[in-house]
Scaffold this motif. Structure first.
Motif, PDB file in Angstrom:
ATOM      1  N   ALA A   1       0.320   3.526   8.884  1.00 29.65           N
ATOM      2  CA  ALA A   1      -0.404   4.745   8.525  1.00 29.65           C
ATOM      3  C   ALA A   1      -0.059   5.888   9.482  1.00 29.65           C
ATOM      4  CB  ALA A   1      -1.902   4.482   8.535  1.00 29.65           C
ATOM      5  N   SER A   2       0.165   5.573  10.752  1.00 27.08           N
ATOM      6  CA  SER A   2       0.521   6.604  11.722  1.00 27.08           C
ATOM      7  C   SER A   2       1.866   7.244  11.381  1.00 27.08           C
ATOM      8  CB  SER A   2       0.567   5.995  13.128  1.00 27.08           C
ATOM      9  OG  SER A   2       0.982   6.939  14.086  1.00 27.08           O
TER      10      SER A   2
ATOM     11  N   TRP B   1       5.183  11.596   8.571  1.00 28.42           N
ATOM     12  CA  TRP B   1       6.224  11.808   7.559  1.00 28.42           C
ATOM     13  C   TRP B   1       5.676  11.338   6.215  1.00 28.42           C
ATOM     14  CZ3 TRP B   1       7.444   9.941  12.463  1.00 28.42           C
ATOM     15  CH2 TRP B   1       8.332  10.711  13.214  1.00 28.42           C
ATOM     16  N   PRO B   2       4.985  12.191   5.474  1.00 32.20           N
ATOM     17  CA  PRO B   2       4.374  11.769   4.198  1.00 32.20           C
ATOM     18  C   PRO B   2       5.390  11.114   3.268  1.00 32.20           C
ATOM     19  CG  PRO B   2       3.607  13.948   4.822  1.00 32.20           C
ATOM     20  CD  PRO B   2       4.697  13.595   5.798  1.00 32.20           C
ATOM     21  N   GLY B   3       4.986   9.999   2.700  1.00 36.47           N
ATOM     22  CA  GLY B   3       5.851   9.259   1.787  1.00 36.47           C
ATOM     23  C   GLY B   3       6.629   8.146   2.454  1.00 36.47           C
ATOM     24  N   ALA B   4       6.648   8.108   3.787  1.00 41.19           N
ATOM     25  CA  ALA B   4       7.372   7.048   4.492  1.00 41.19           C
ATOM     26  C   ALA B   4       6.592   5.742   4.389  1.00 41.19           C
ATOM     27  CB  ALA B   4       7.560   7.431   5.955  1.00 41.19           C
ATOM     28  N   ARG B   5       7.276   4.679   3.952  1.00 42.86           N
ATOM     29  CA  ARG B   5       6.631   3.365   3.854  1.00 42.86           C
ATOM     30  C   ARG B   5       7.377   2.364   4.727  1.00 42.86           C
ATOM     31  NH1 ARG B   5       5.159   0.800  -1.621  1.00 42.86           N
ATOM     32  NH2 ARG B   5       7.414   0.910  -1.998  1.00 42.86           N
TER      33      ARG B   5
ATOM     34  N   GLY C   1      -4.452  -5.657  11.032  1.00 40.73           N
ATOM     35  CA  GLY C   1      -4.971  -4.338  11.381  1.00 40.73           C
ATOM     36  C   GLY C   1      -3.954  -3.500  12.132  1.00 40.73           C
ATOM     37  N   LEU C   2      -3.199  -4.137  13.032  1.00 43.26           N
ATOM     38  CA  LEU C   2      -2.152  -3.432  13.772  1.00 43.26           C
ATOM     39  C   LEU C   2      -1.097  -2.876  12.821  1.00 43.26           C
ATOM     40  CD1 LEU C   2      -0.702  -2.771  16.521  1.00 43.26           C
ATOM     41  CD2 LEU C   2       0.424  -4.996  16.265  1.00 43.26           C
ATOM     42  N   VAL C   3      -0.642  -3.698  11.882  1.00 38.59           N
ATOM     43  CA  VAL C   3       0.373  -3.248  10.920  1.00 38.59           C
ATOM     44  C   VAL C   3      -0.151  -2.077  10.100  1.00 38.59           C
ATOM     45  CG1 VAL C   3       1.808  -3.915   8.965  1.00 38.59           C
ATOM     46  CG2 VAL C   3       1.398  -5.552  10.823  1.00 38.59           C
TER      47      VAL C   3
ATOM     48  N   SER D   1       0.856  -1.186   0.000  1.00 37.13           N
ATOM     49  CA  SER D   1       0.000   0.000   0.000  1.00 37.13           C
ATOM     50  C   SER D   1       0.892   1.236   0.000  1.00 37.13           C
ATOM     51  CB  SER D   1      -0.914  -0.001   1.233  1.00 37.13           C
ATOM     52  OG  SER D   1      -0.225   0.494   2.366  1.00 37.13           O
ATOM     53  N   PRO D   2       0.318   2.429  -0.069  1.00 34.05           N
ATOM     54  CA  PRO D   2       1.150   3.639   0.014  1.00 34.05           C
ATOM     55  C   PRO D   2       1.881   3.790   1.349  1.00 34.05           C
ATOM     56  CG  PRO D   2      -0.980   4.165  -0.969  1.00 34.05           C
ATOM     57  CD  PRO D   2      -1.074   2.754  -0.461  1.00 34.05           C
TER      58      PRO D   2
END
Length: 358
Positions: free
Chosen positions: A170-171, A176-180, A163-165, A142-143
């Motif tokens: 997502a948090s 930090w937008p873009g962090a995967r 769900g935890l992952v 996912s993004p």
């Protein structure tokens, strides 16, 4: 005075004691899981009168001095390597081609998940080392996250774990937008043994790669699990990258703070554990959270995997998996959260129940 000791019945790398309340962590009987038998570093006051006590102190100081000498020698060797001319920003044509191909490959695991999904209740059975699962949920790319170590497509887990992952990744990405998040193996669709693991059999374990930054402070996606060195750096192809302690602590904090799924342990190397605890102190997190992190962040024993390249996260058995077996008693804060959740569920059931017939 304070002295750091190691439980003689256990074997793991000794680290400096973190002077936080409750920073010792107990030995955990993991039900025969050979990968996860844990040691303990304890910090407590003692009185040592007489010659024998002075001898013990001298021996301890000698060992600490030897350890410090070894670490300094390693650091000098590493500094020499880092100062040597490096083509840090040069990517070979072969590497560029491999990256381009990887970007356009359809993940075969995602295709399998689309065909093999199930709506059955998600249940875990047995221990993490001798167990299986049913109603597994597939964790797709996912993004906010991506797969690594996908040889066996072992990205199935309990709905509680998946769900935890999703929420934790997502948090981090929201901050930090873009962090995967690099997600390693969870379990096979029906559980059972996975090559290279003594656990991961019952849908309750997941491996996370670390977050890294380049020398300019930009986000880096290694695409695989890479070892962190003593000074917090790691080698990625022709570049040096740095362990991003802020994002990695945020991940740990999000895992501990999750309202729906209860984390049992986060297995990680001693040095990395120290970096995370120190970052939590720097951020002045509440004492209760510091205590939780000090207990949940567990150091592997010496004969196990050093966990220099990933977090190994394990959750407690969910309330709706009665045949699942935990490796340790619930944490005290876990007991409190489960009691609150039970009250909330009872209240919700009462509000949604049909009115009685007259």
């Amino acid at each position: 005075m304070l002295t750091s000791t190691t439980n003689p019945s256990l074997h793991h790398d000794t680290i400096p004691a973190v002077e936080a309340p409750g920073d010792e962590f107990p030995h955990i009987d993991d039900g025969g899981d050979e990968e996860l038998a844990f040691g303990a570093v304890e910090c407590f006051p003692i009185r040592m009168p007489g010659f024998h006590a002075r001898g013990v102190v001298l021996v301890a100081l000698t060992l600490l001095s030897q350890d410090a000498s070894i670490i300094r020698a390693q650091d000098r060797a590493q500094d020499a390597t880092e100062q040597a001319p490096q083509a840090e920003d040069v990517v070979t044509p072969a590497e560029a081609e491999a990256d381009a191909v990887h970007a356009y490959i359809v993940d075969p695991c995602s295709e399998a998940a689309a065909m093999n999904g199930t709506n059955a209740p998600s249940r875990s059975y047995g221990t993490t080392g001798m167990g299986h699962l049913s109603g597994a949920v597939f964790l797709s790319d996912s993004p906010t996250r991506y797969h690594v170590d996908d040889g066996e497509c072992a990205f199935w887990g309990l709905s509680a774990l998946v769900g935890l992952v999703e929420r934790a990744a997502a948090s981090v990405e929201a901050r930090w937008p873009g962090a995967r998040l690099a997600v390693g193996e969870l379990s096979l669709q029906e559980g059972g043994r996975i090559r290279g693991h003594a656990s991961h059999t019952s849908g309750r374990d997941v491996d996370f790669g670390f977050y890294f930054l380049d020398r300019r402070g930009n986000i880096v996606e290694p695409g695989r699990l890479i070892d962190v060195r003593s000074n917090g750096t790691a080698r990625l192809k022709s570049k040096w990258v740095r362990f991003d302690v802020q994002r990695n602590w945020h991940l740990v904090n999000a895992l501990l703070d999750d309202p729906e799924t209860d984390v049992e342990i986060i297995l990680v190397n001693a040095r990395i554990r120290m970096m995370l605890i120190n970052e939590a102190r720097r951020q002045r997190v509440p004492r209760s959270r510091l205590n939780e992190a000090a207990r949940v962040l567990v150091v592997p024993e010496r004969r196990g995997h050093p966990h220099l390249n990933h977090f190994h996260v394990r959750i407690f058995c969910p309330e709706d998996s009665p045949e699942c077996e935990n490796g340790r008693p619930l944490w005290d804060w876990t007991v409190a959260r489960r009691a609150l959740r039970a009250i909330a569920h009872e209240t919700a059931d009462e509000l949604t129940a049909p009115p009685p017939r007259e």
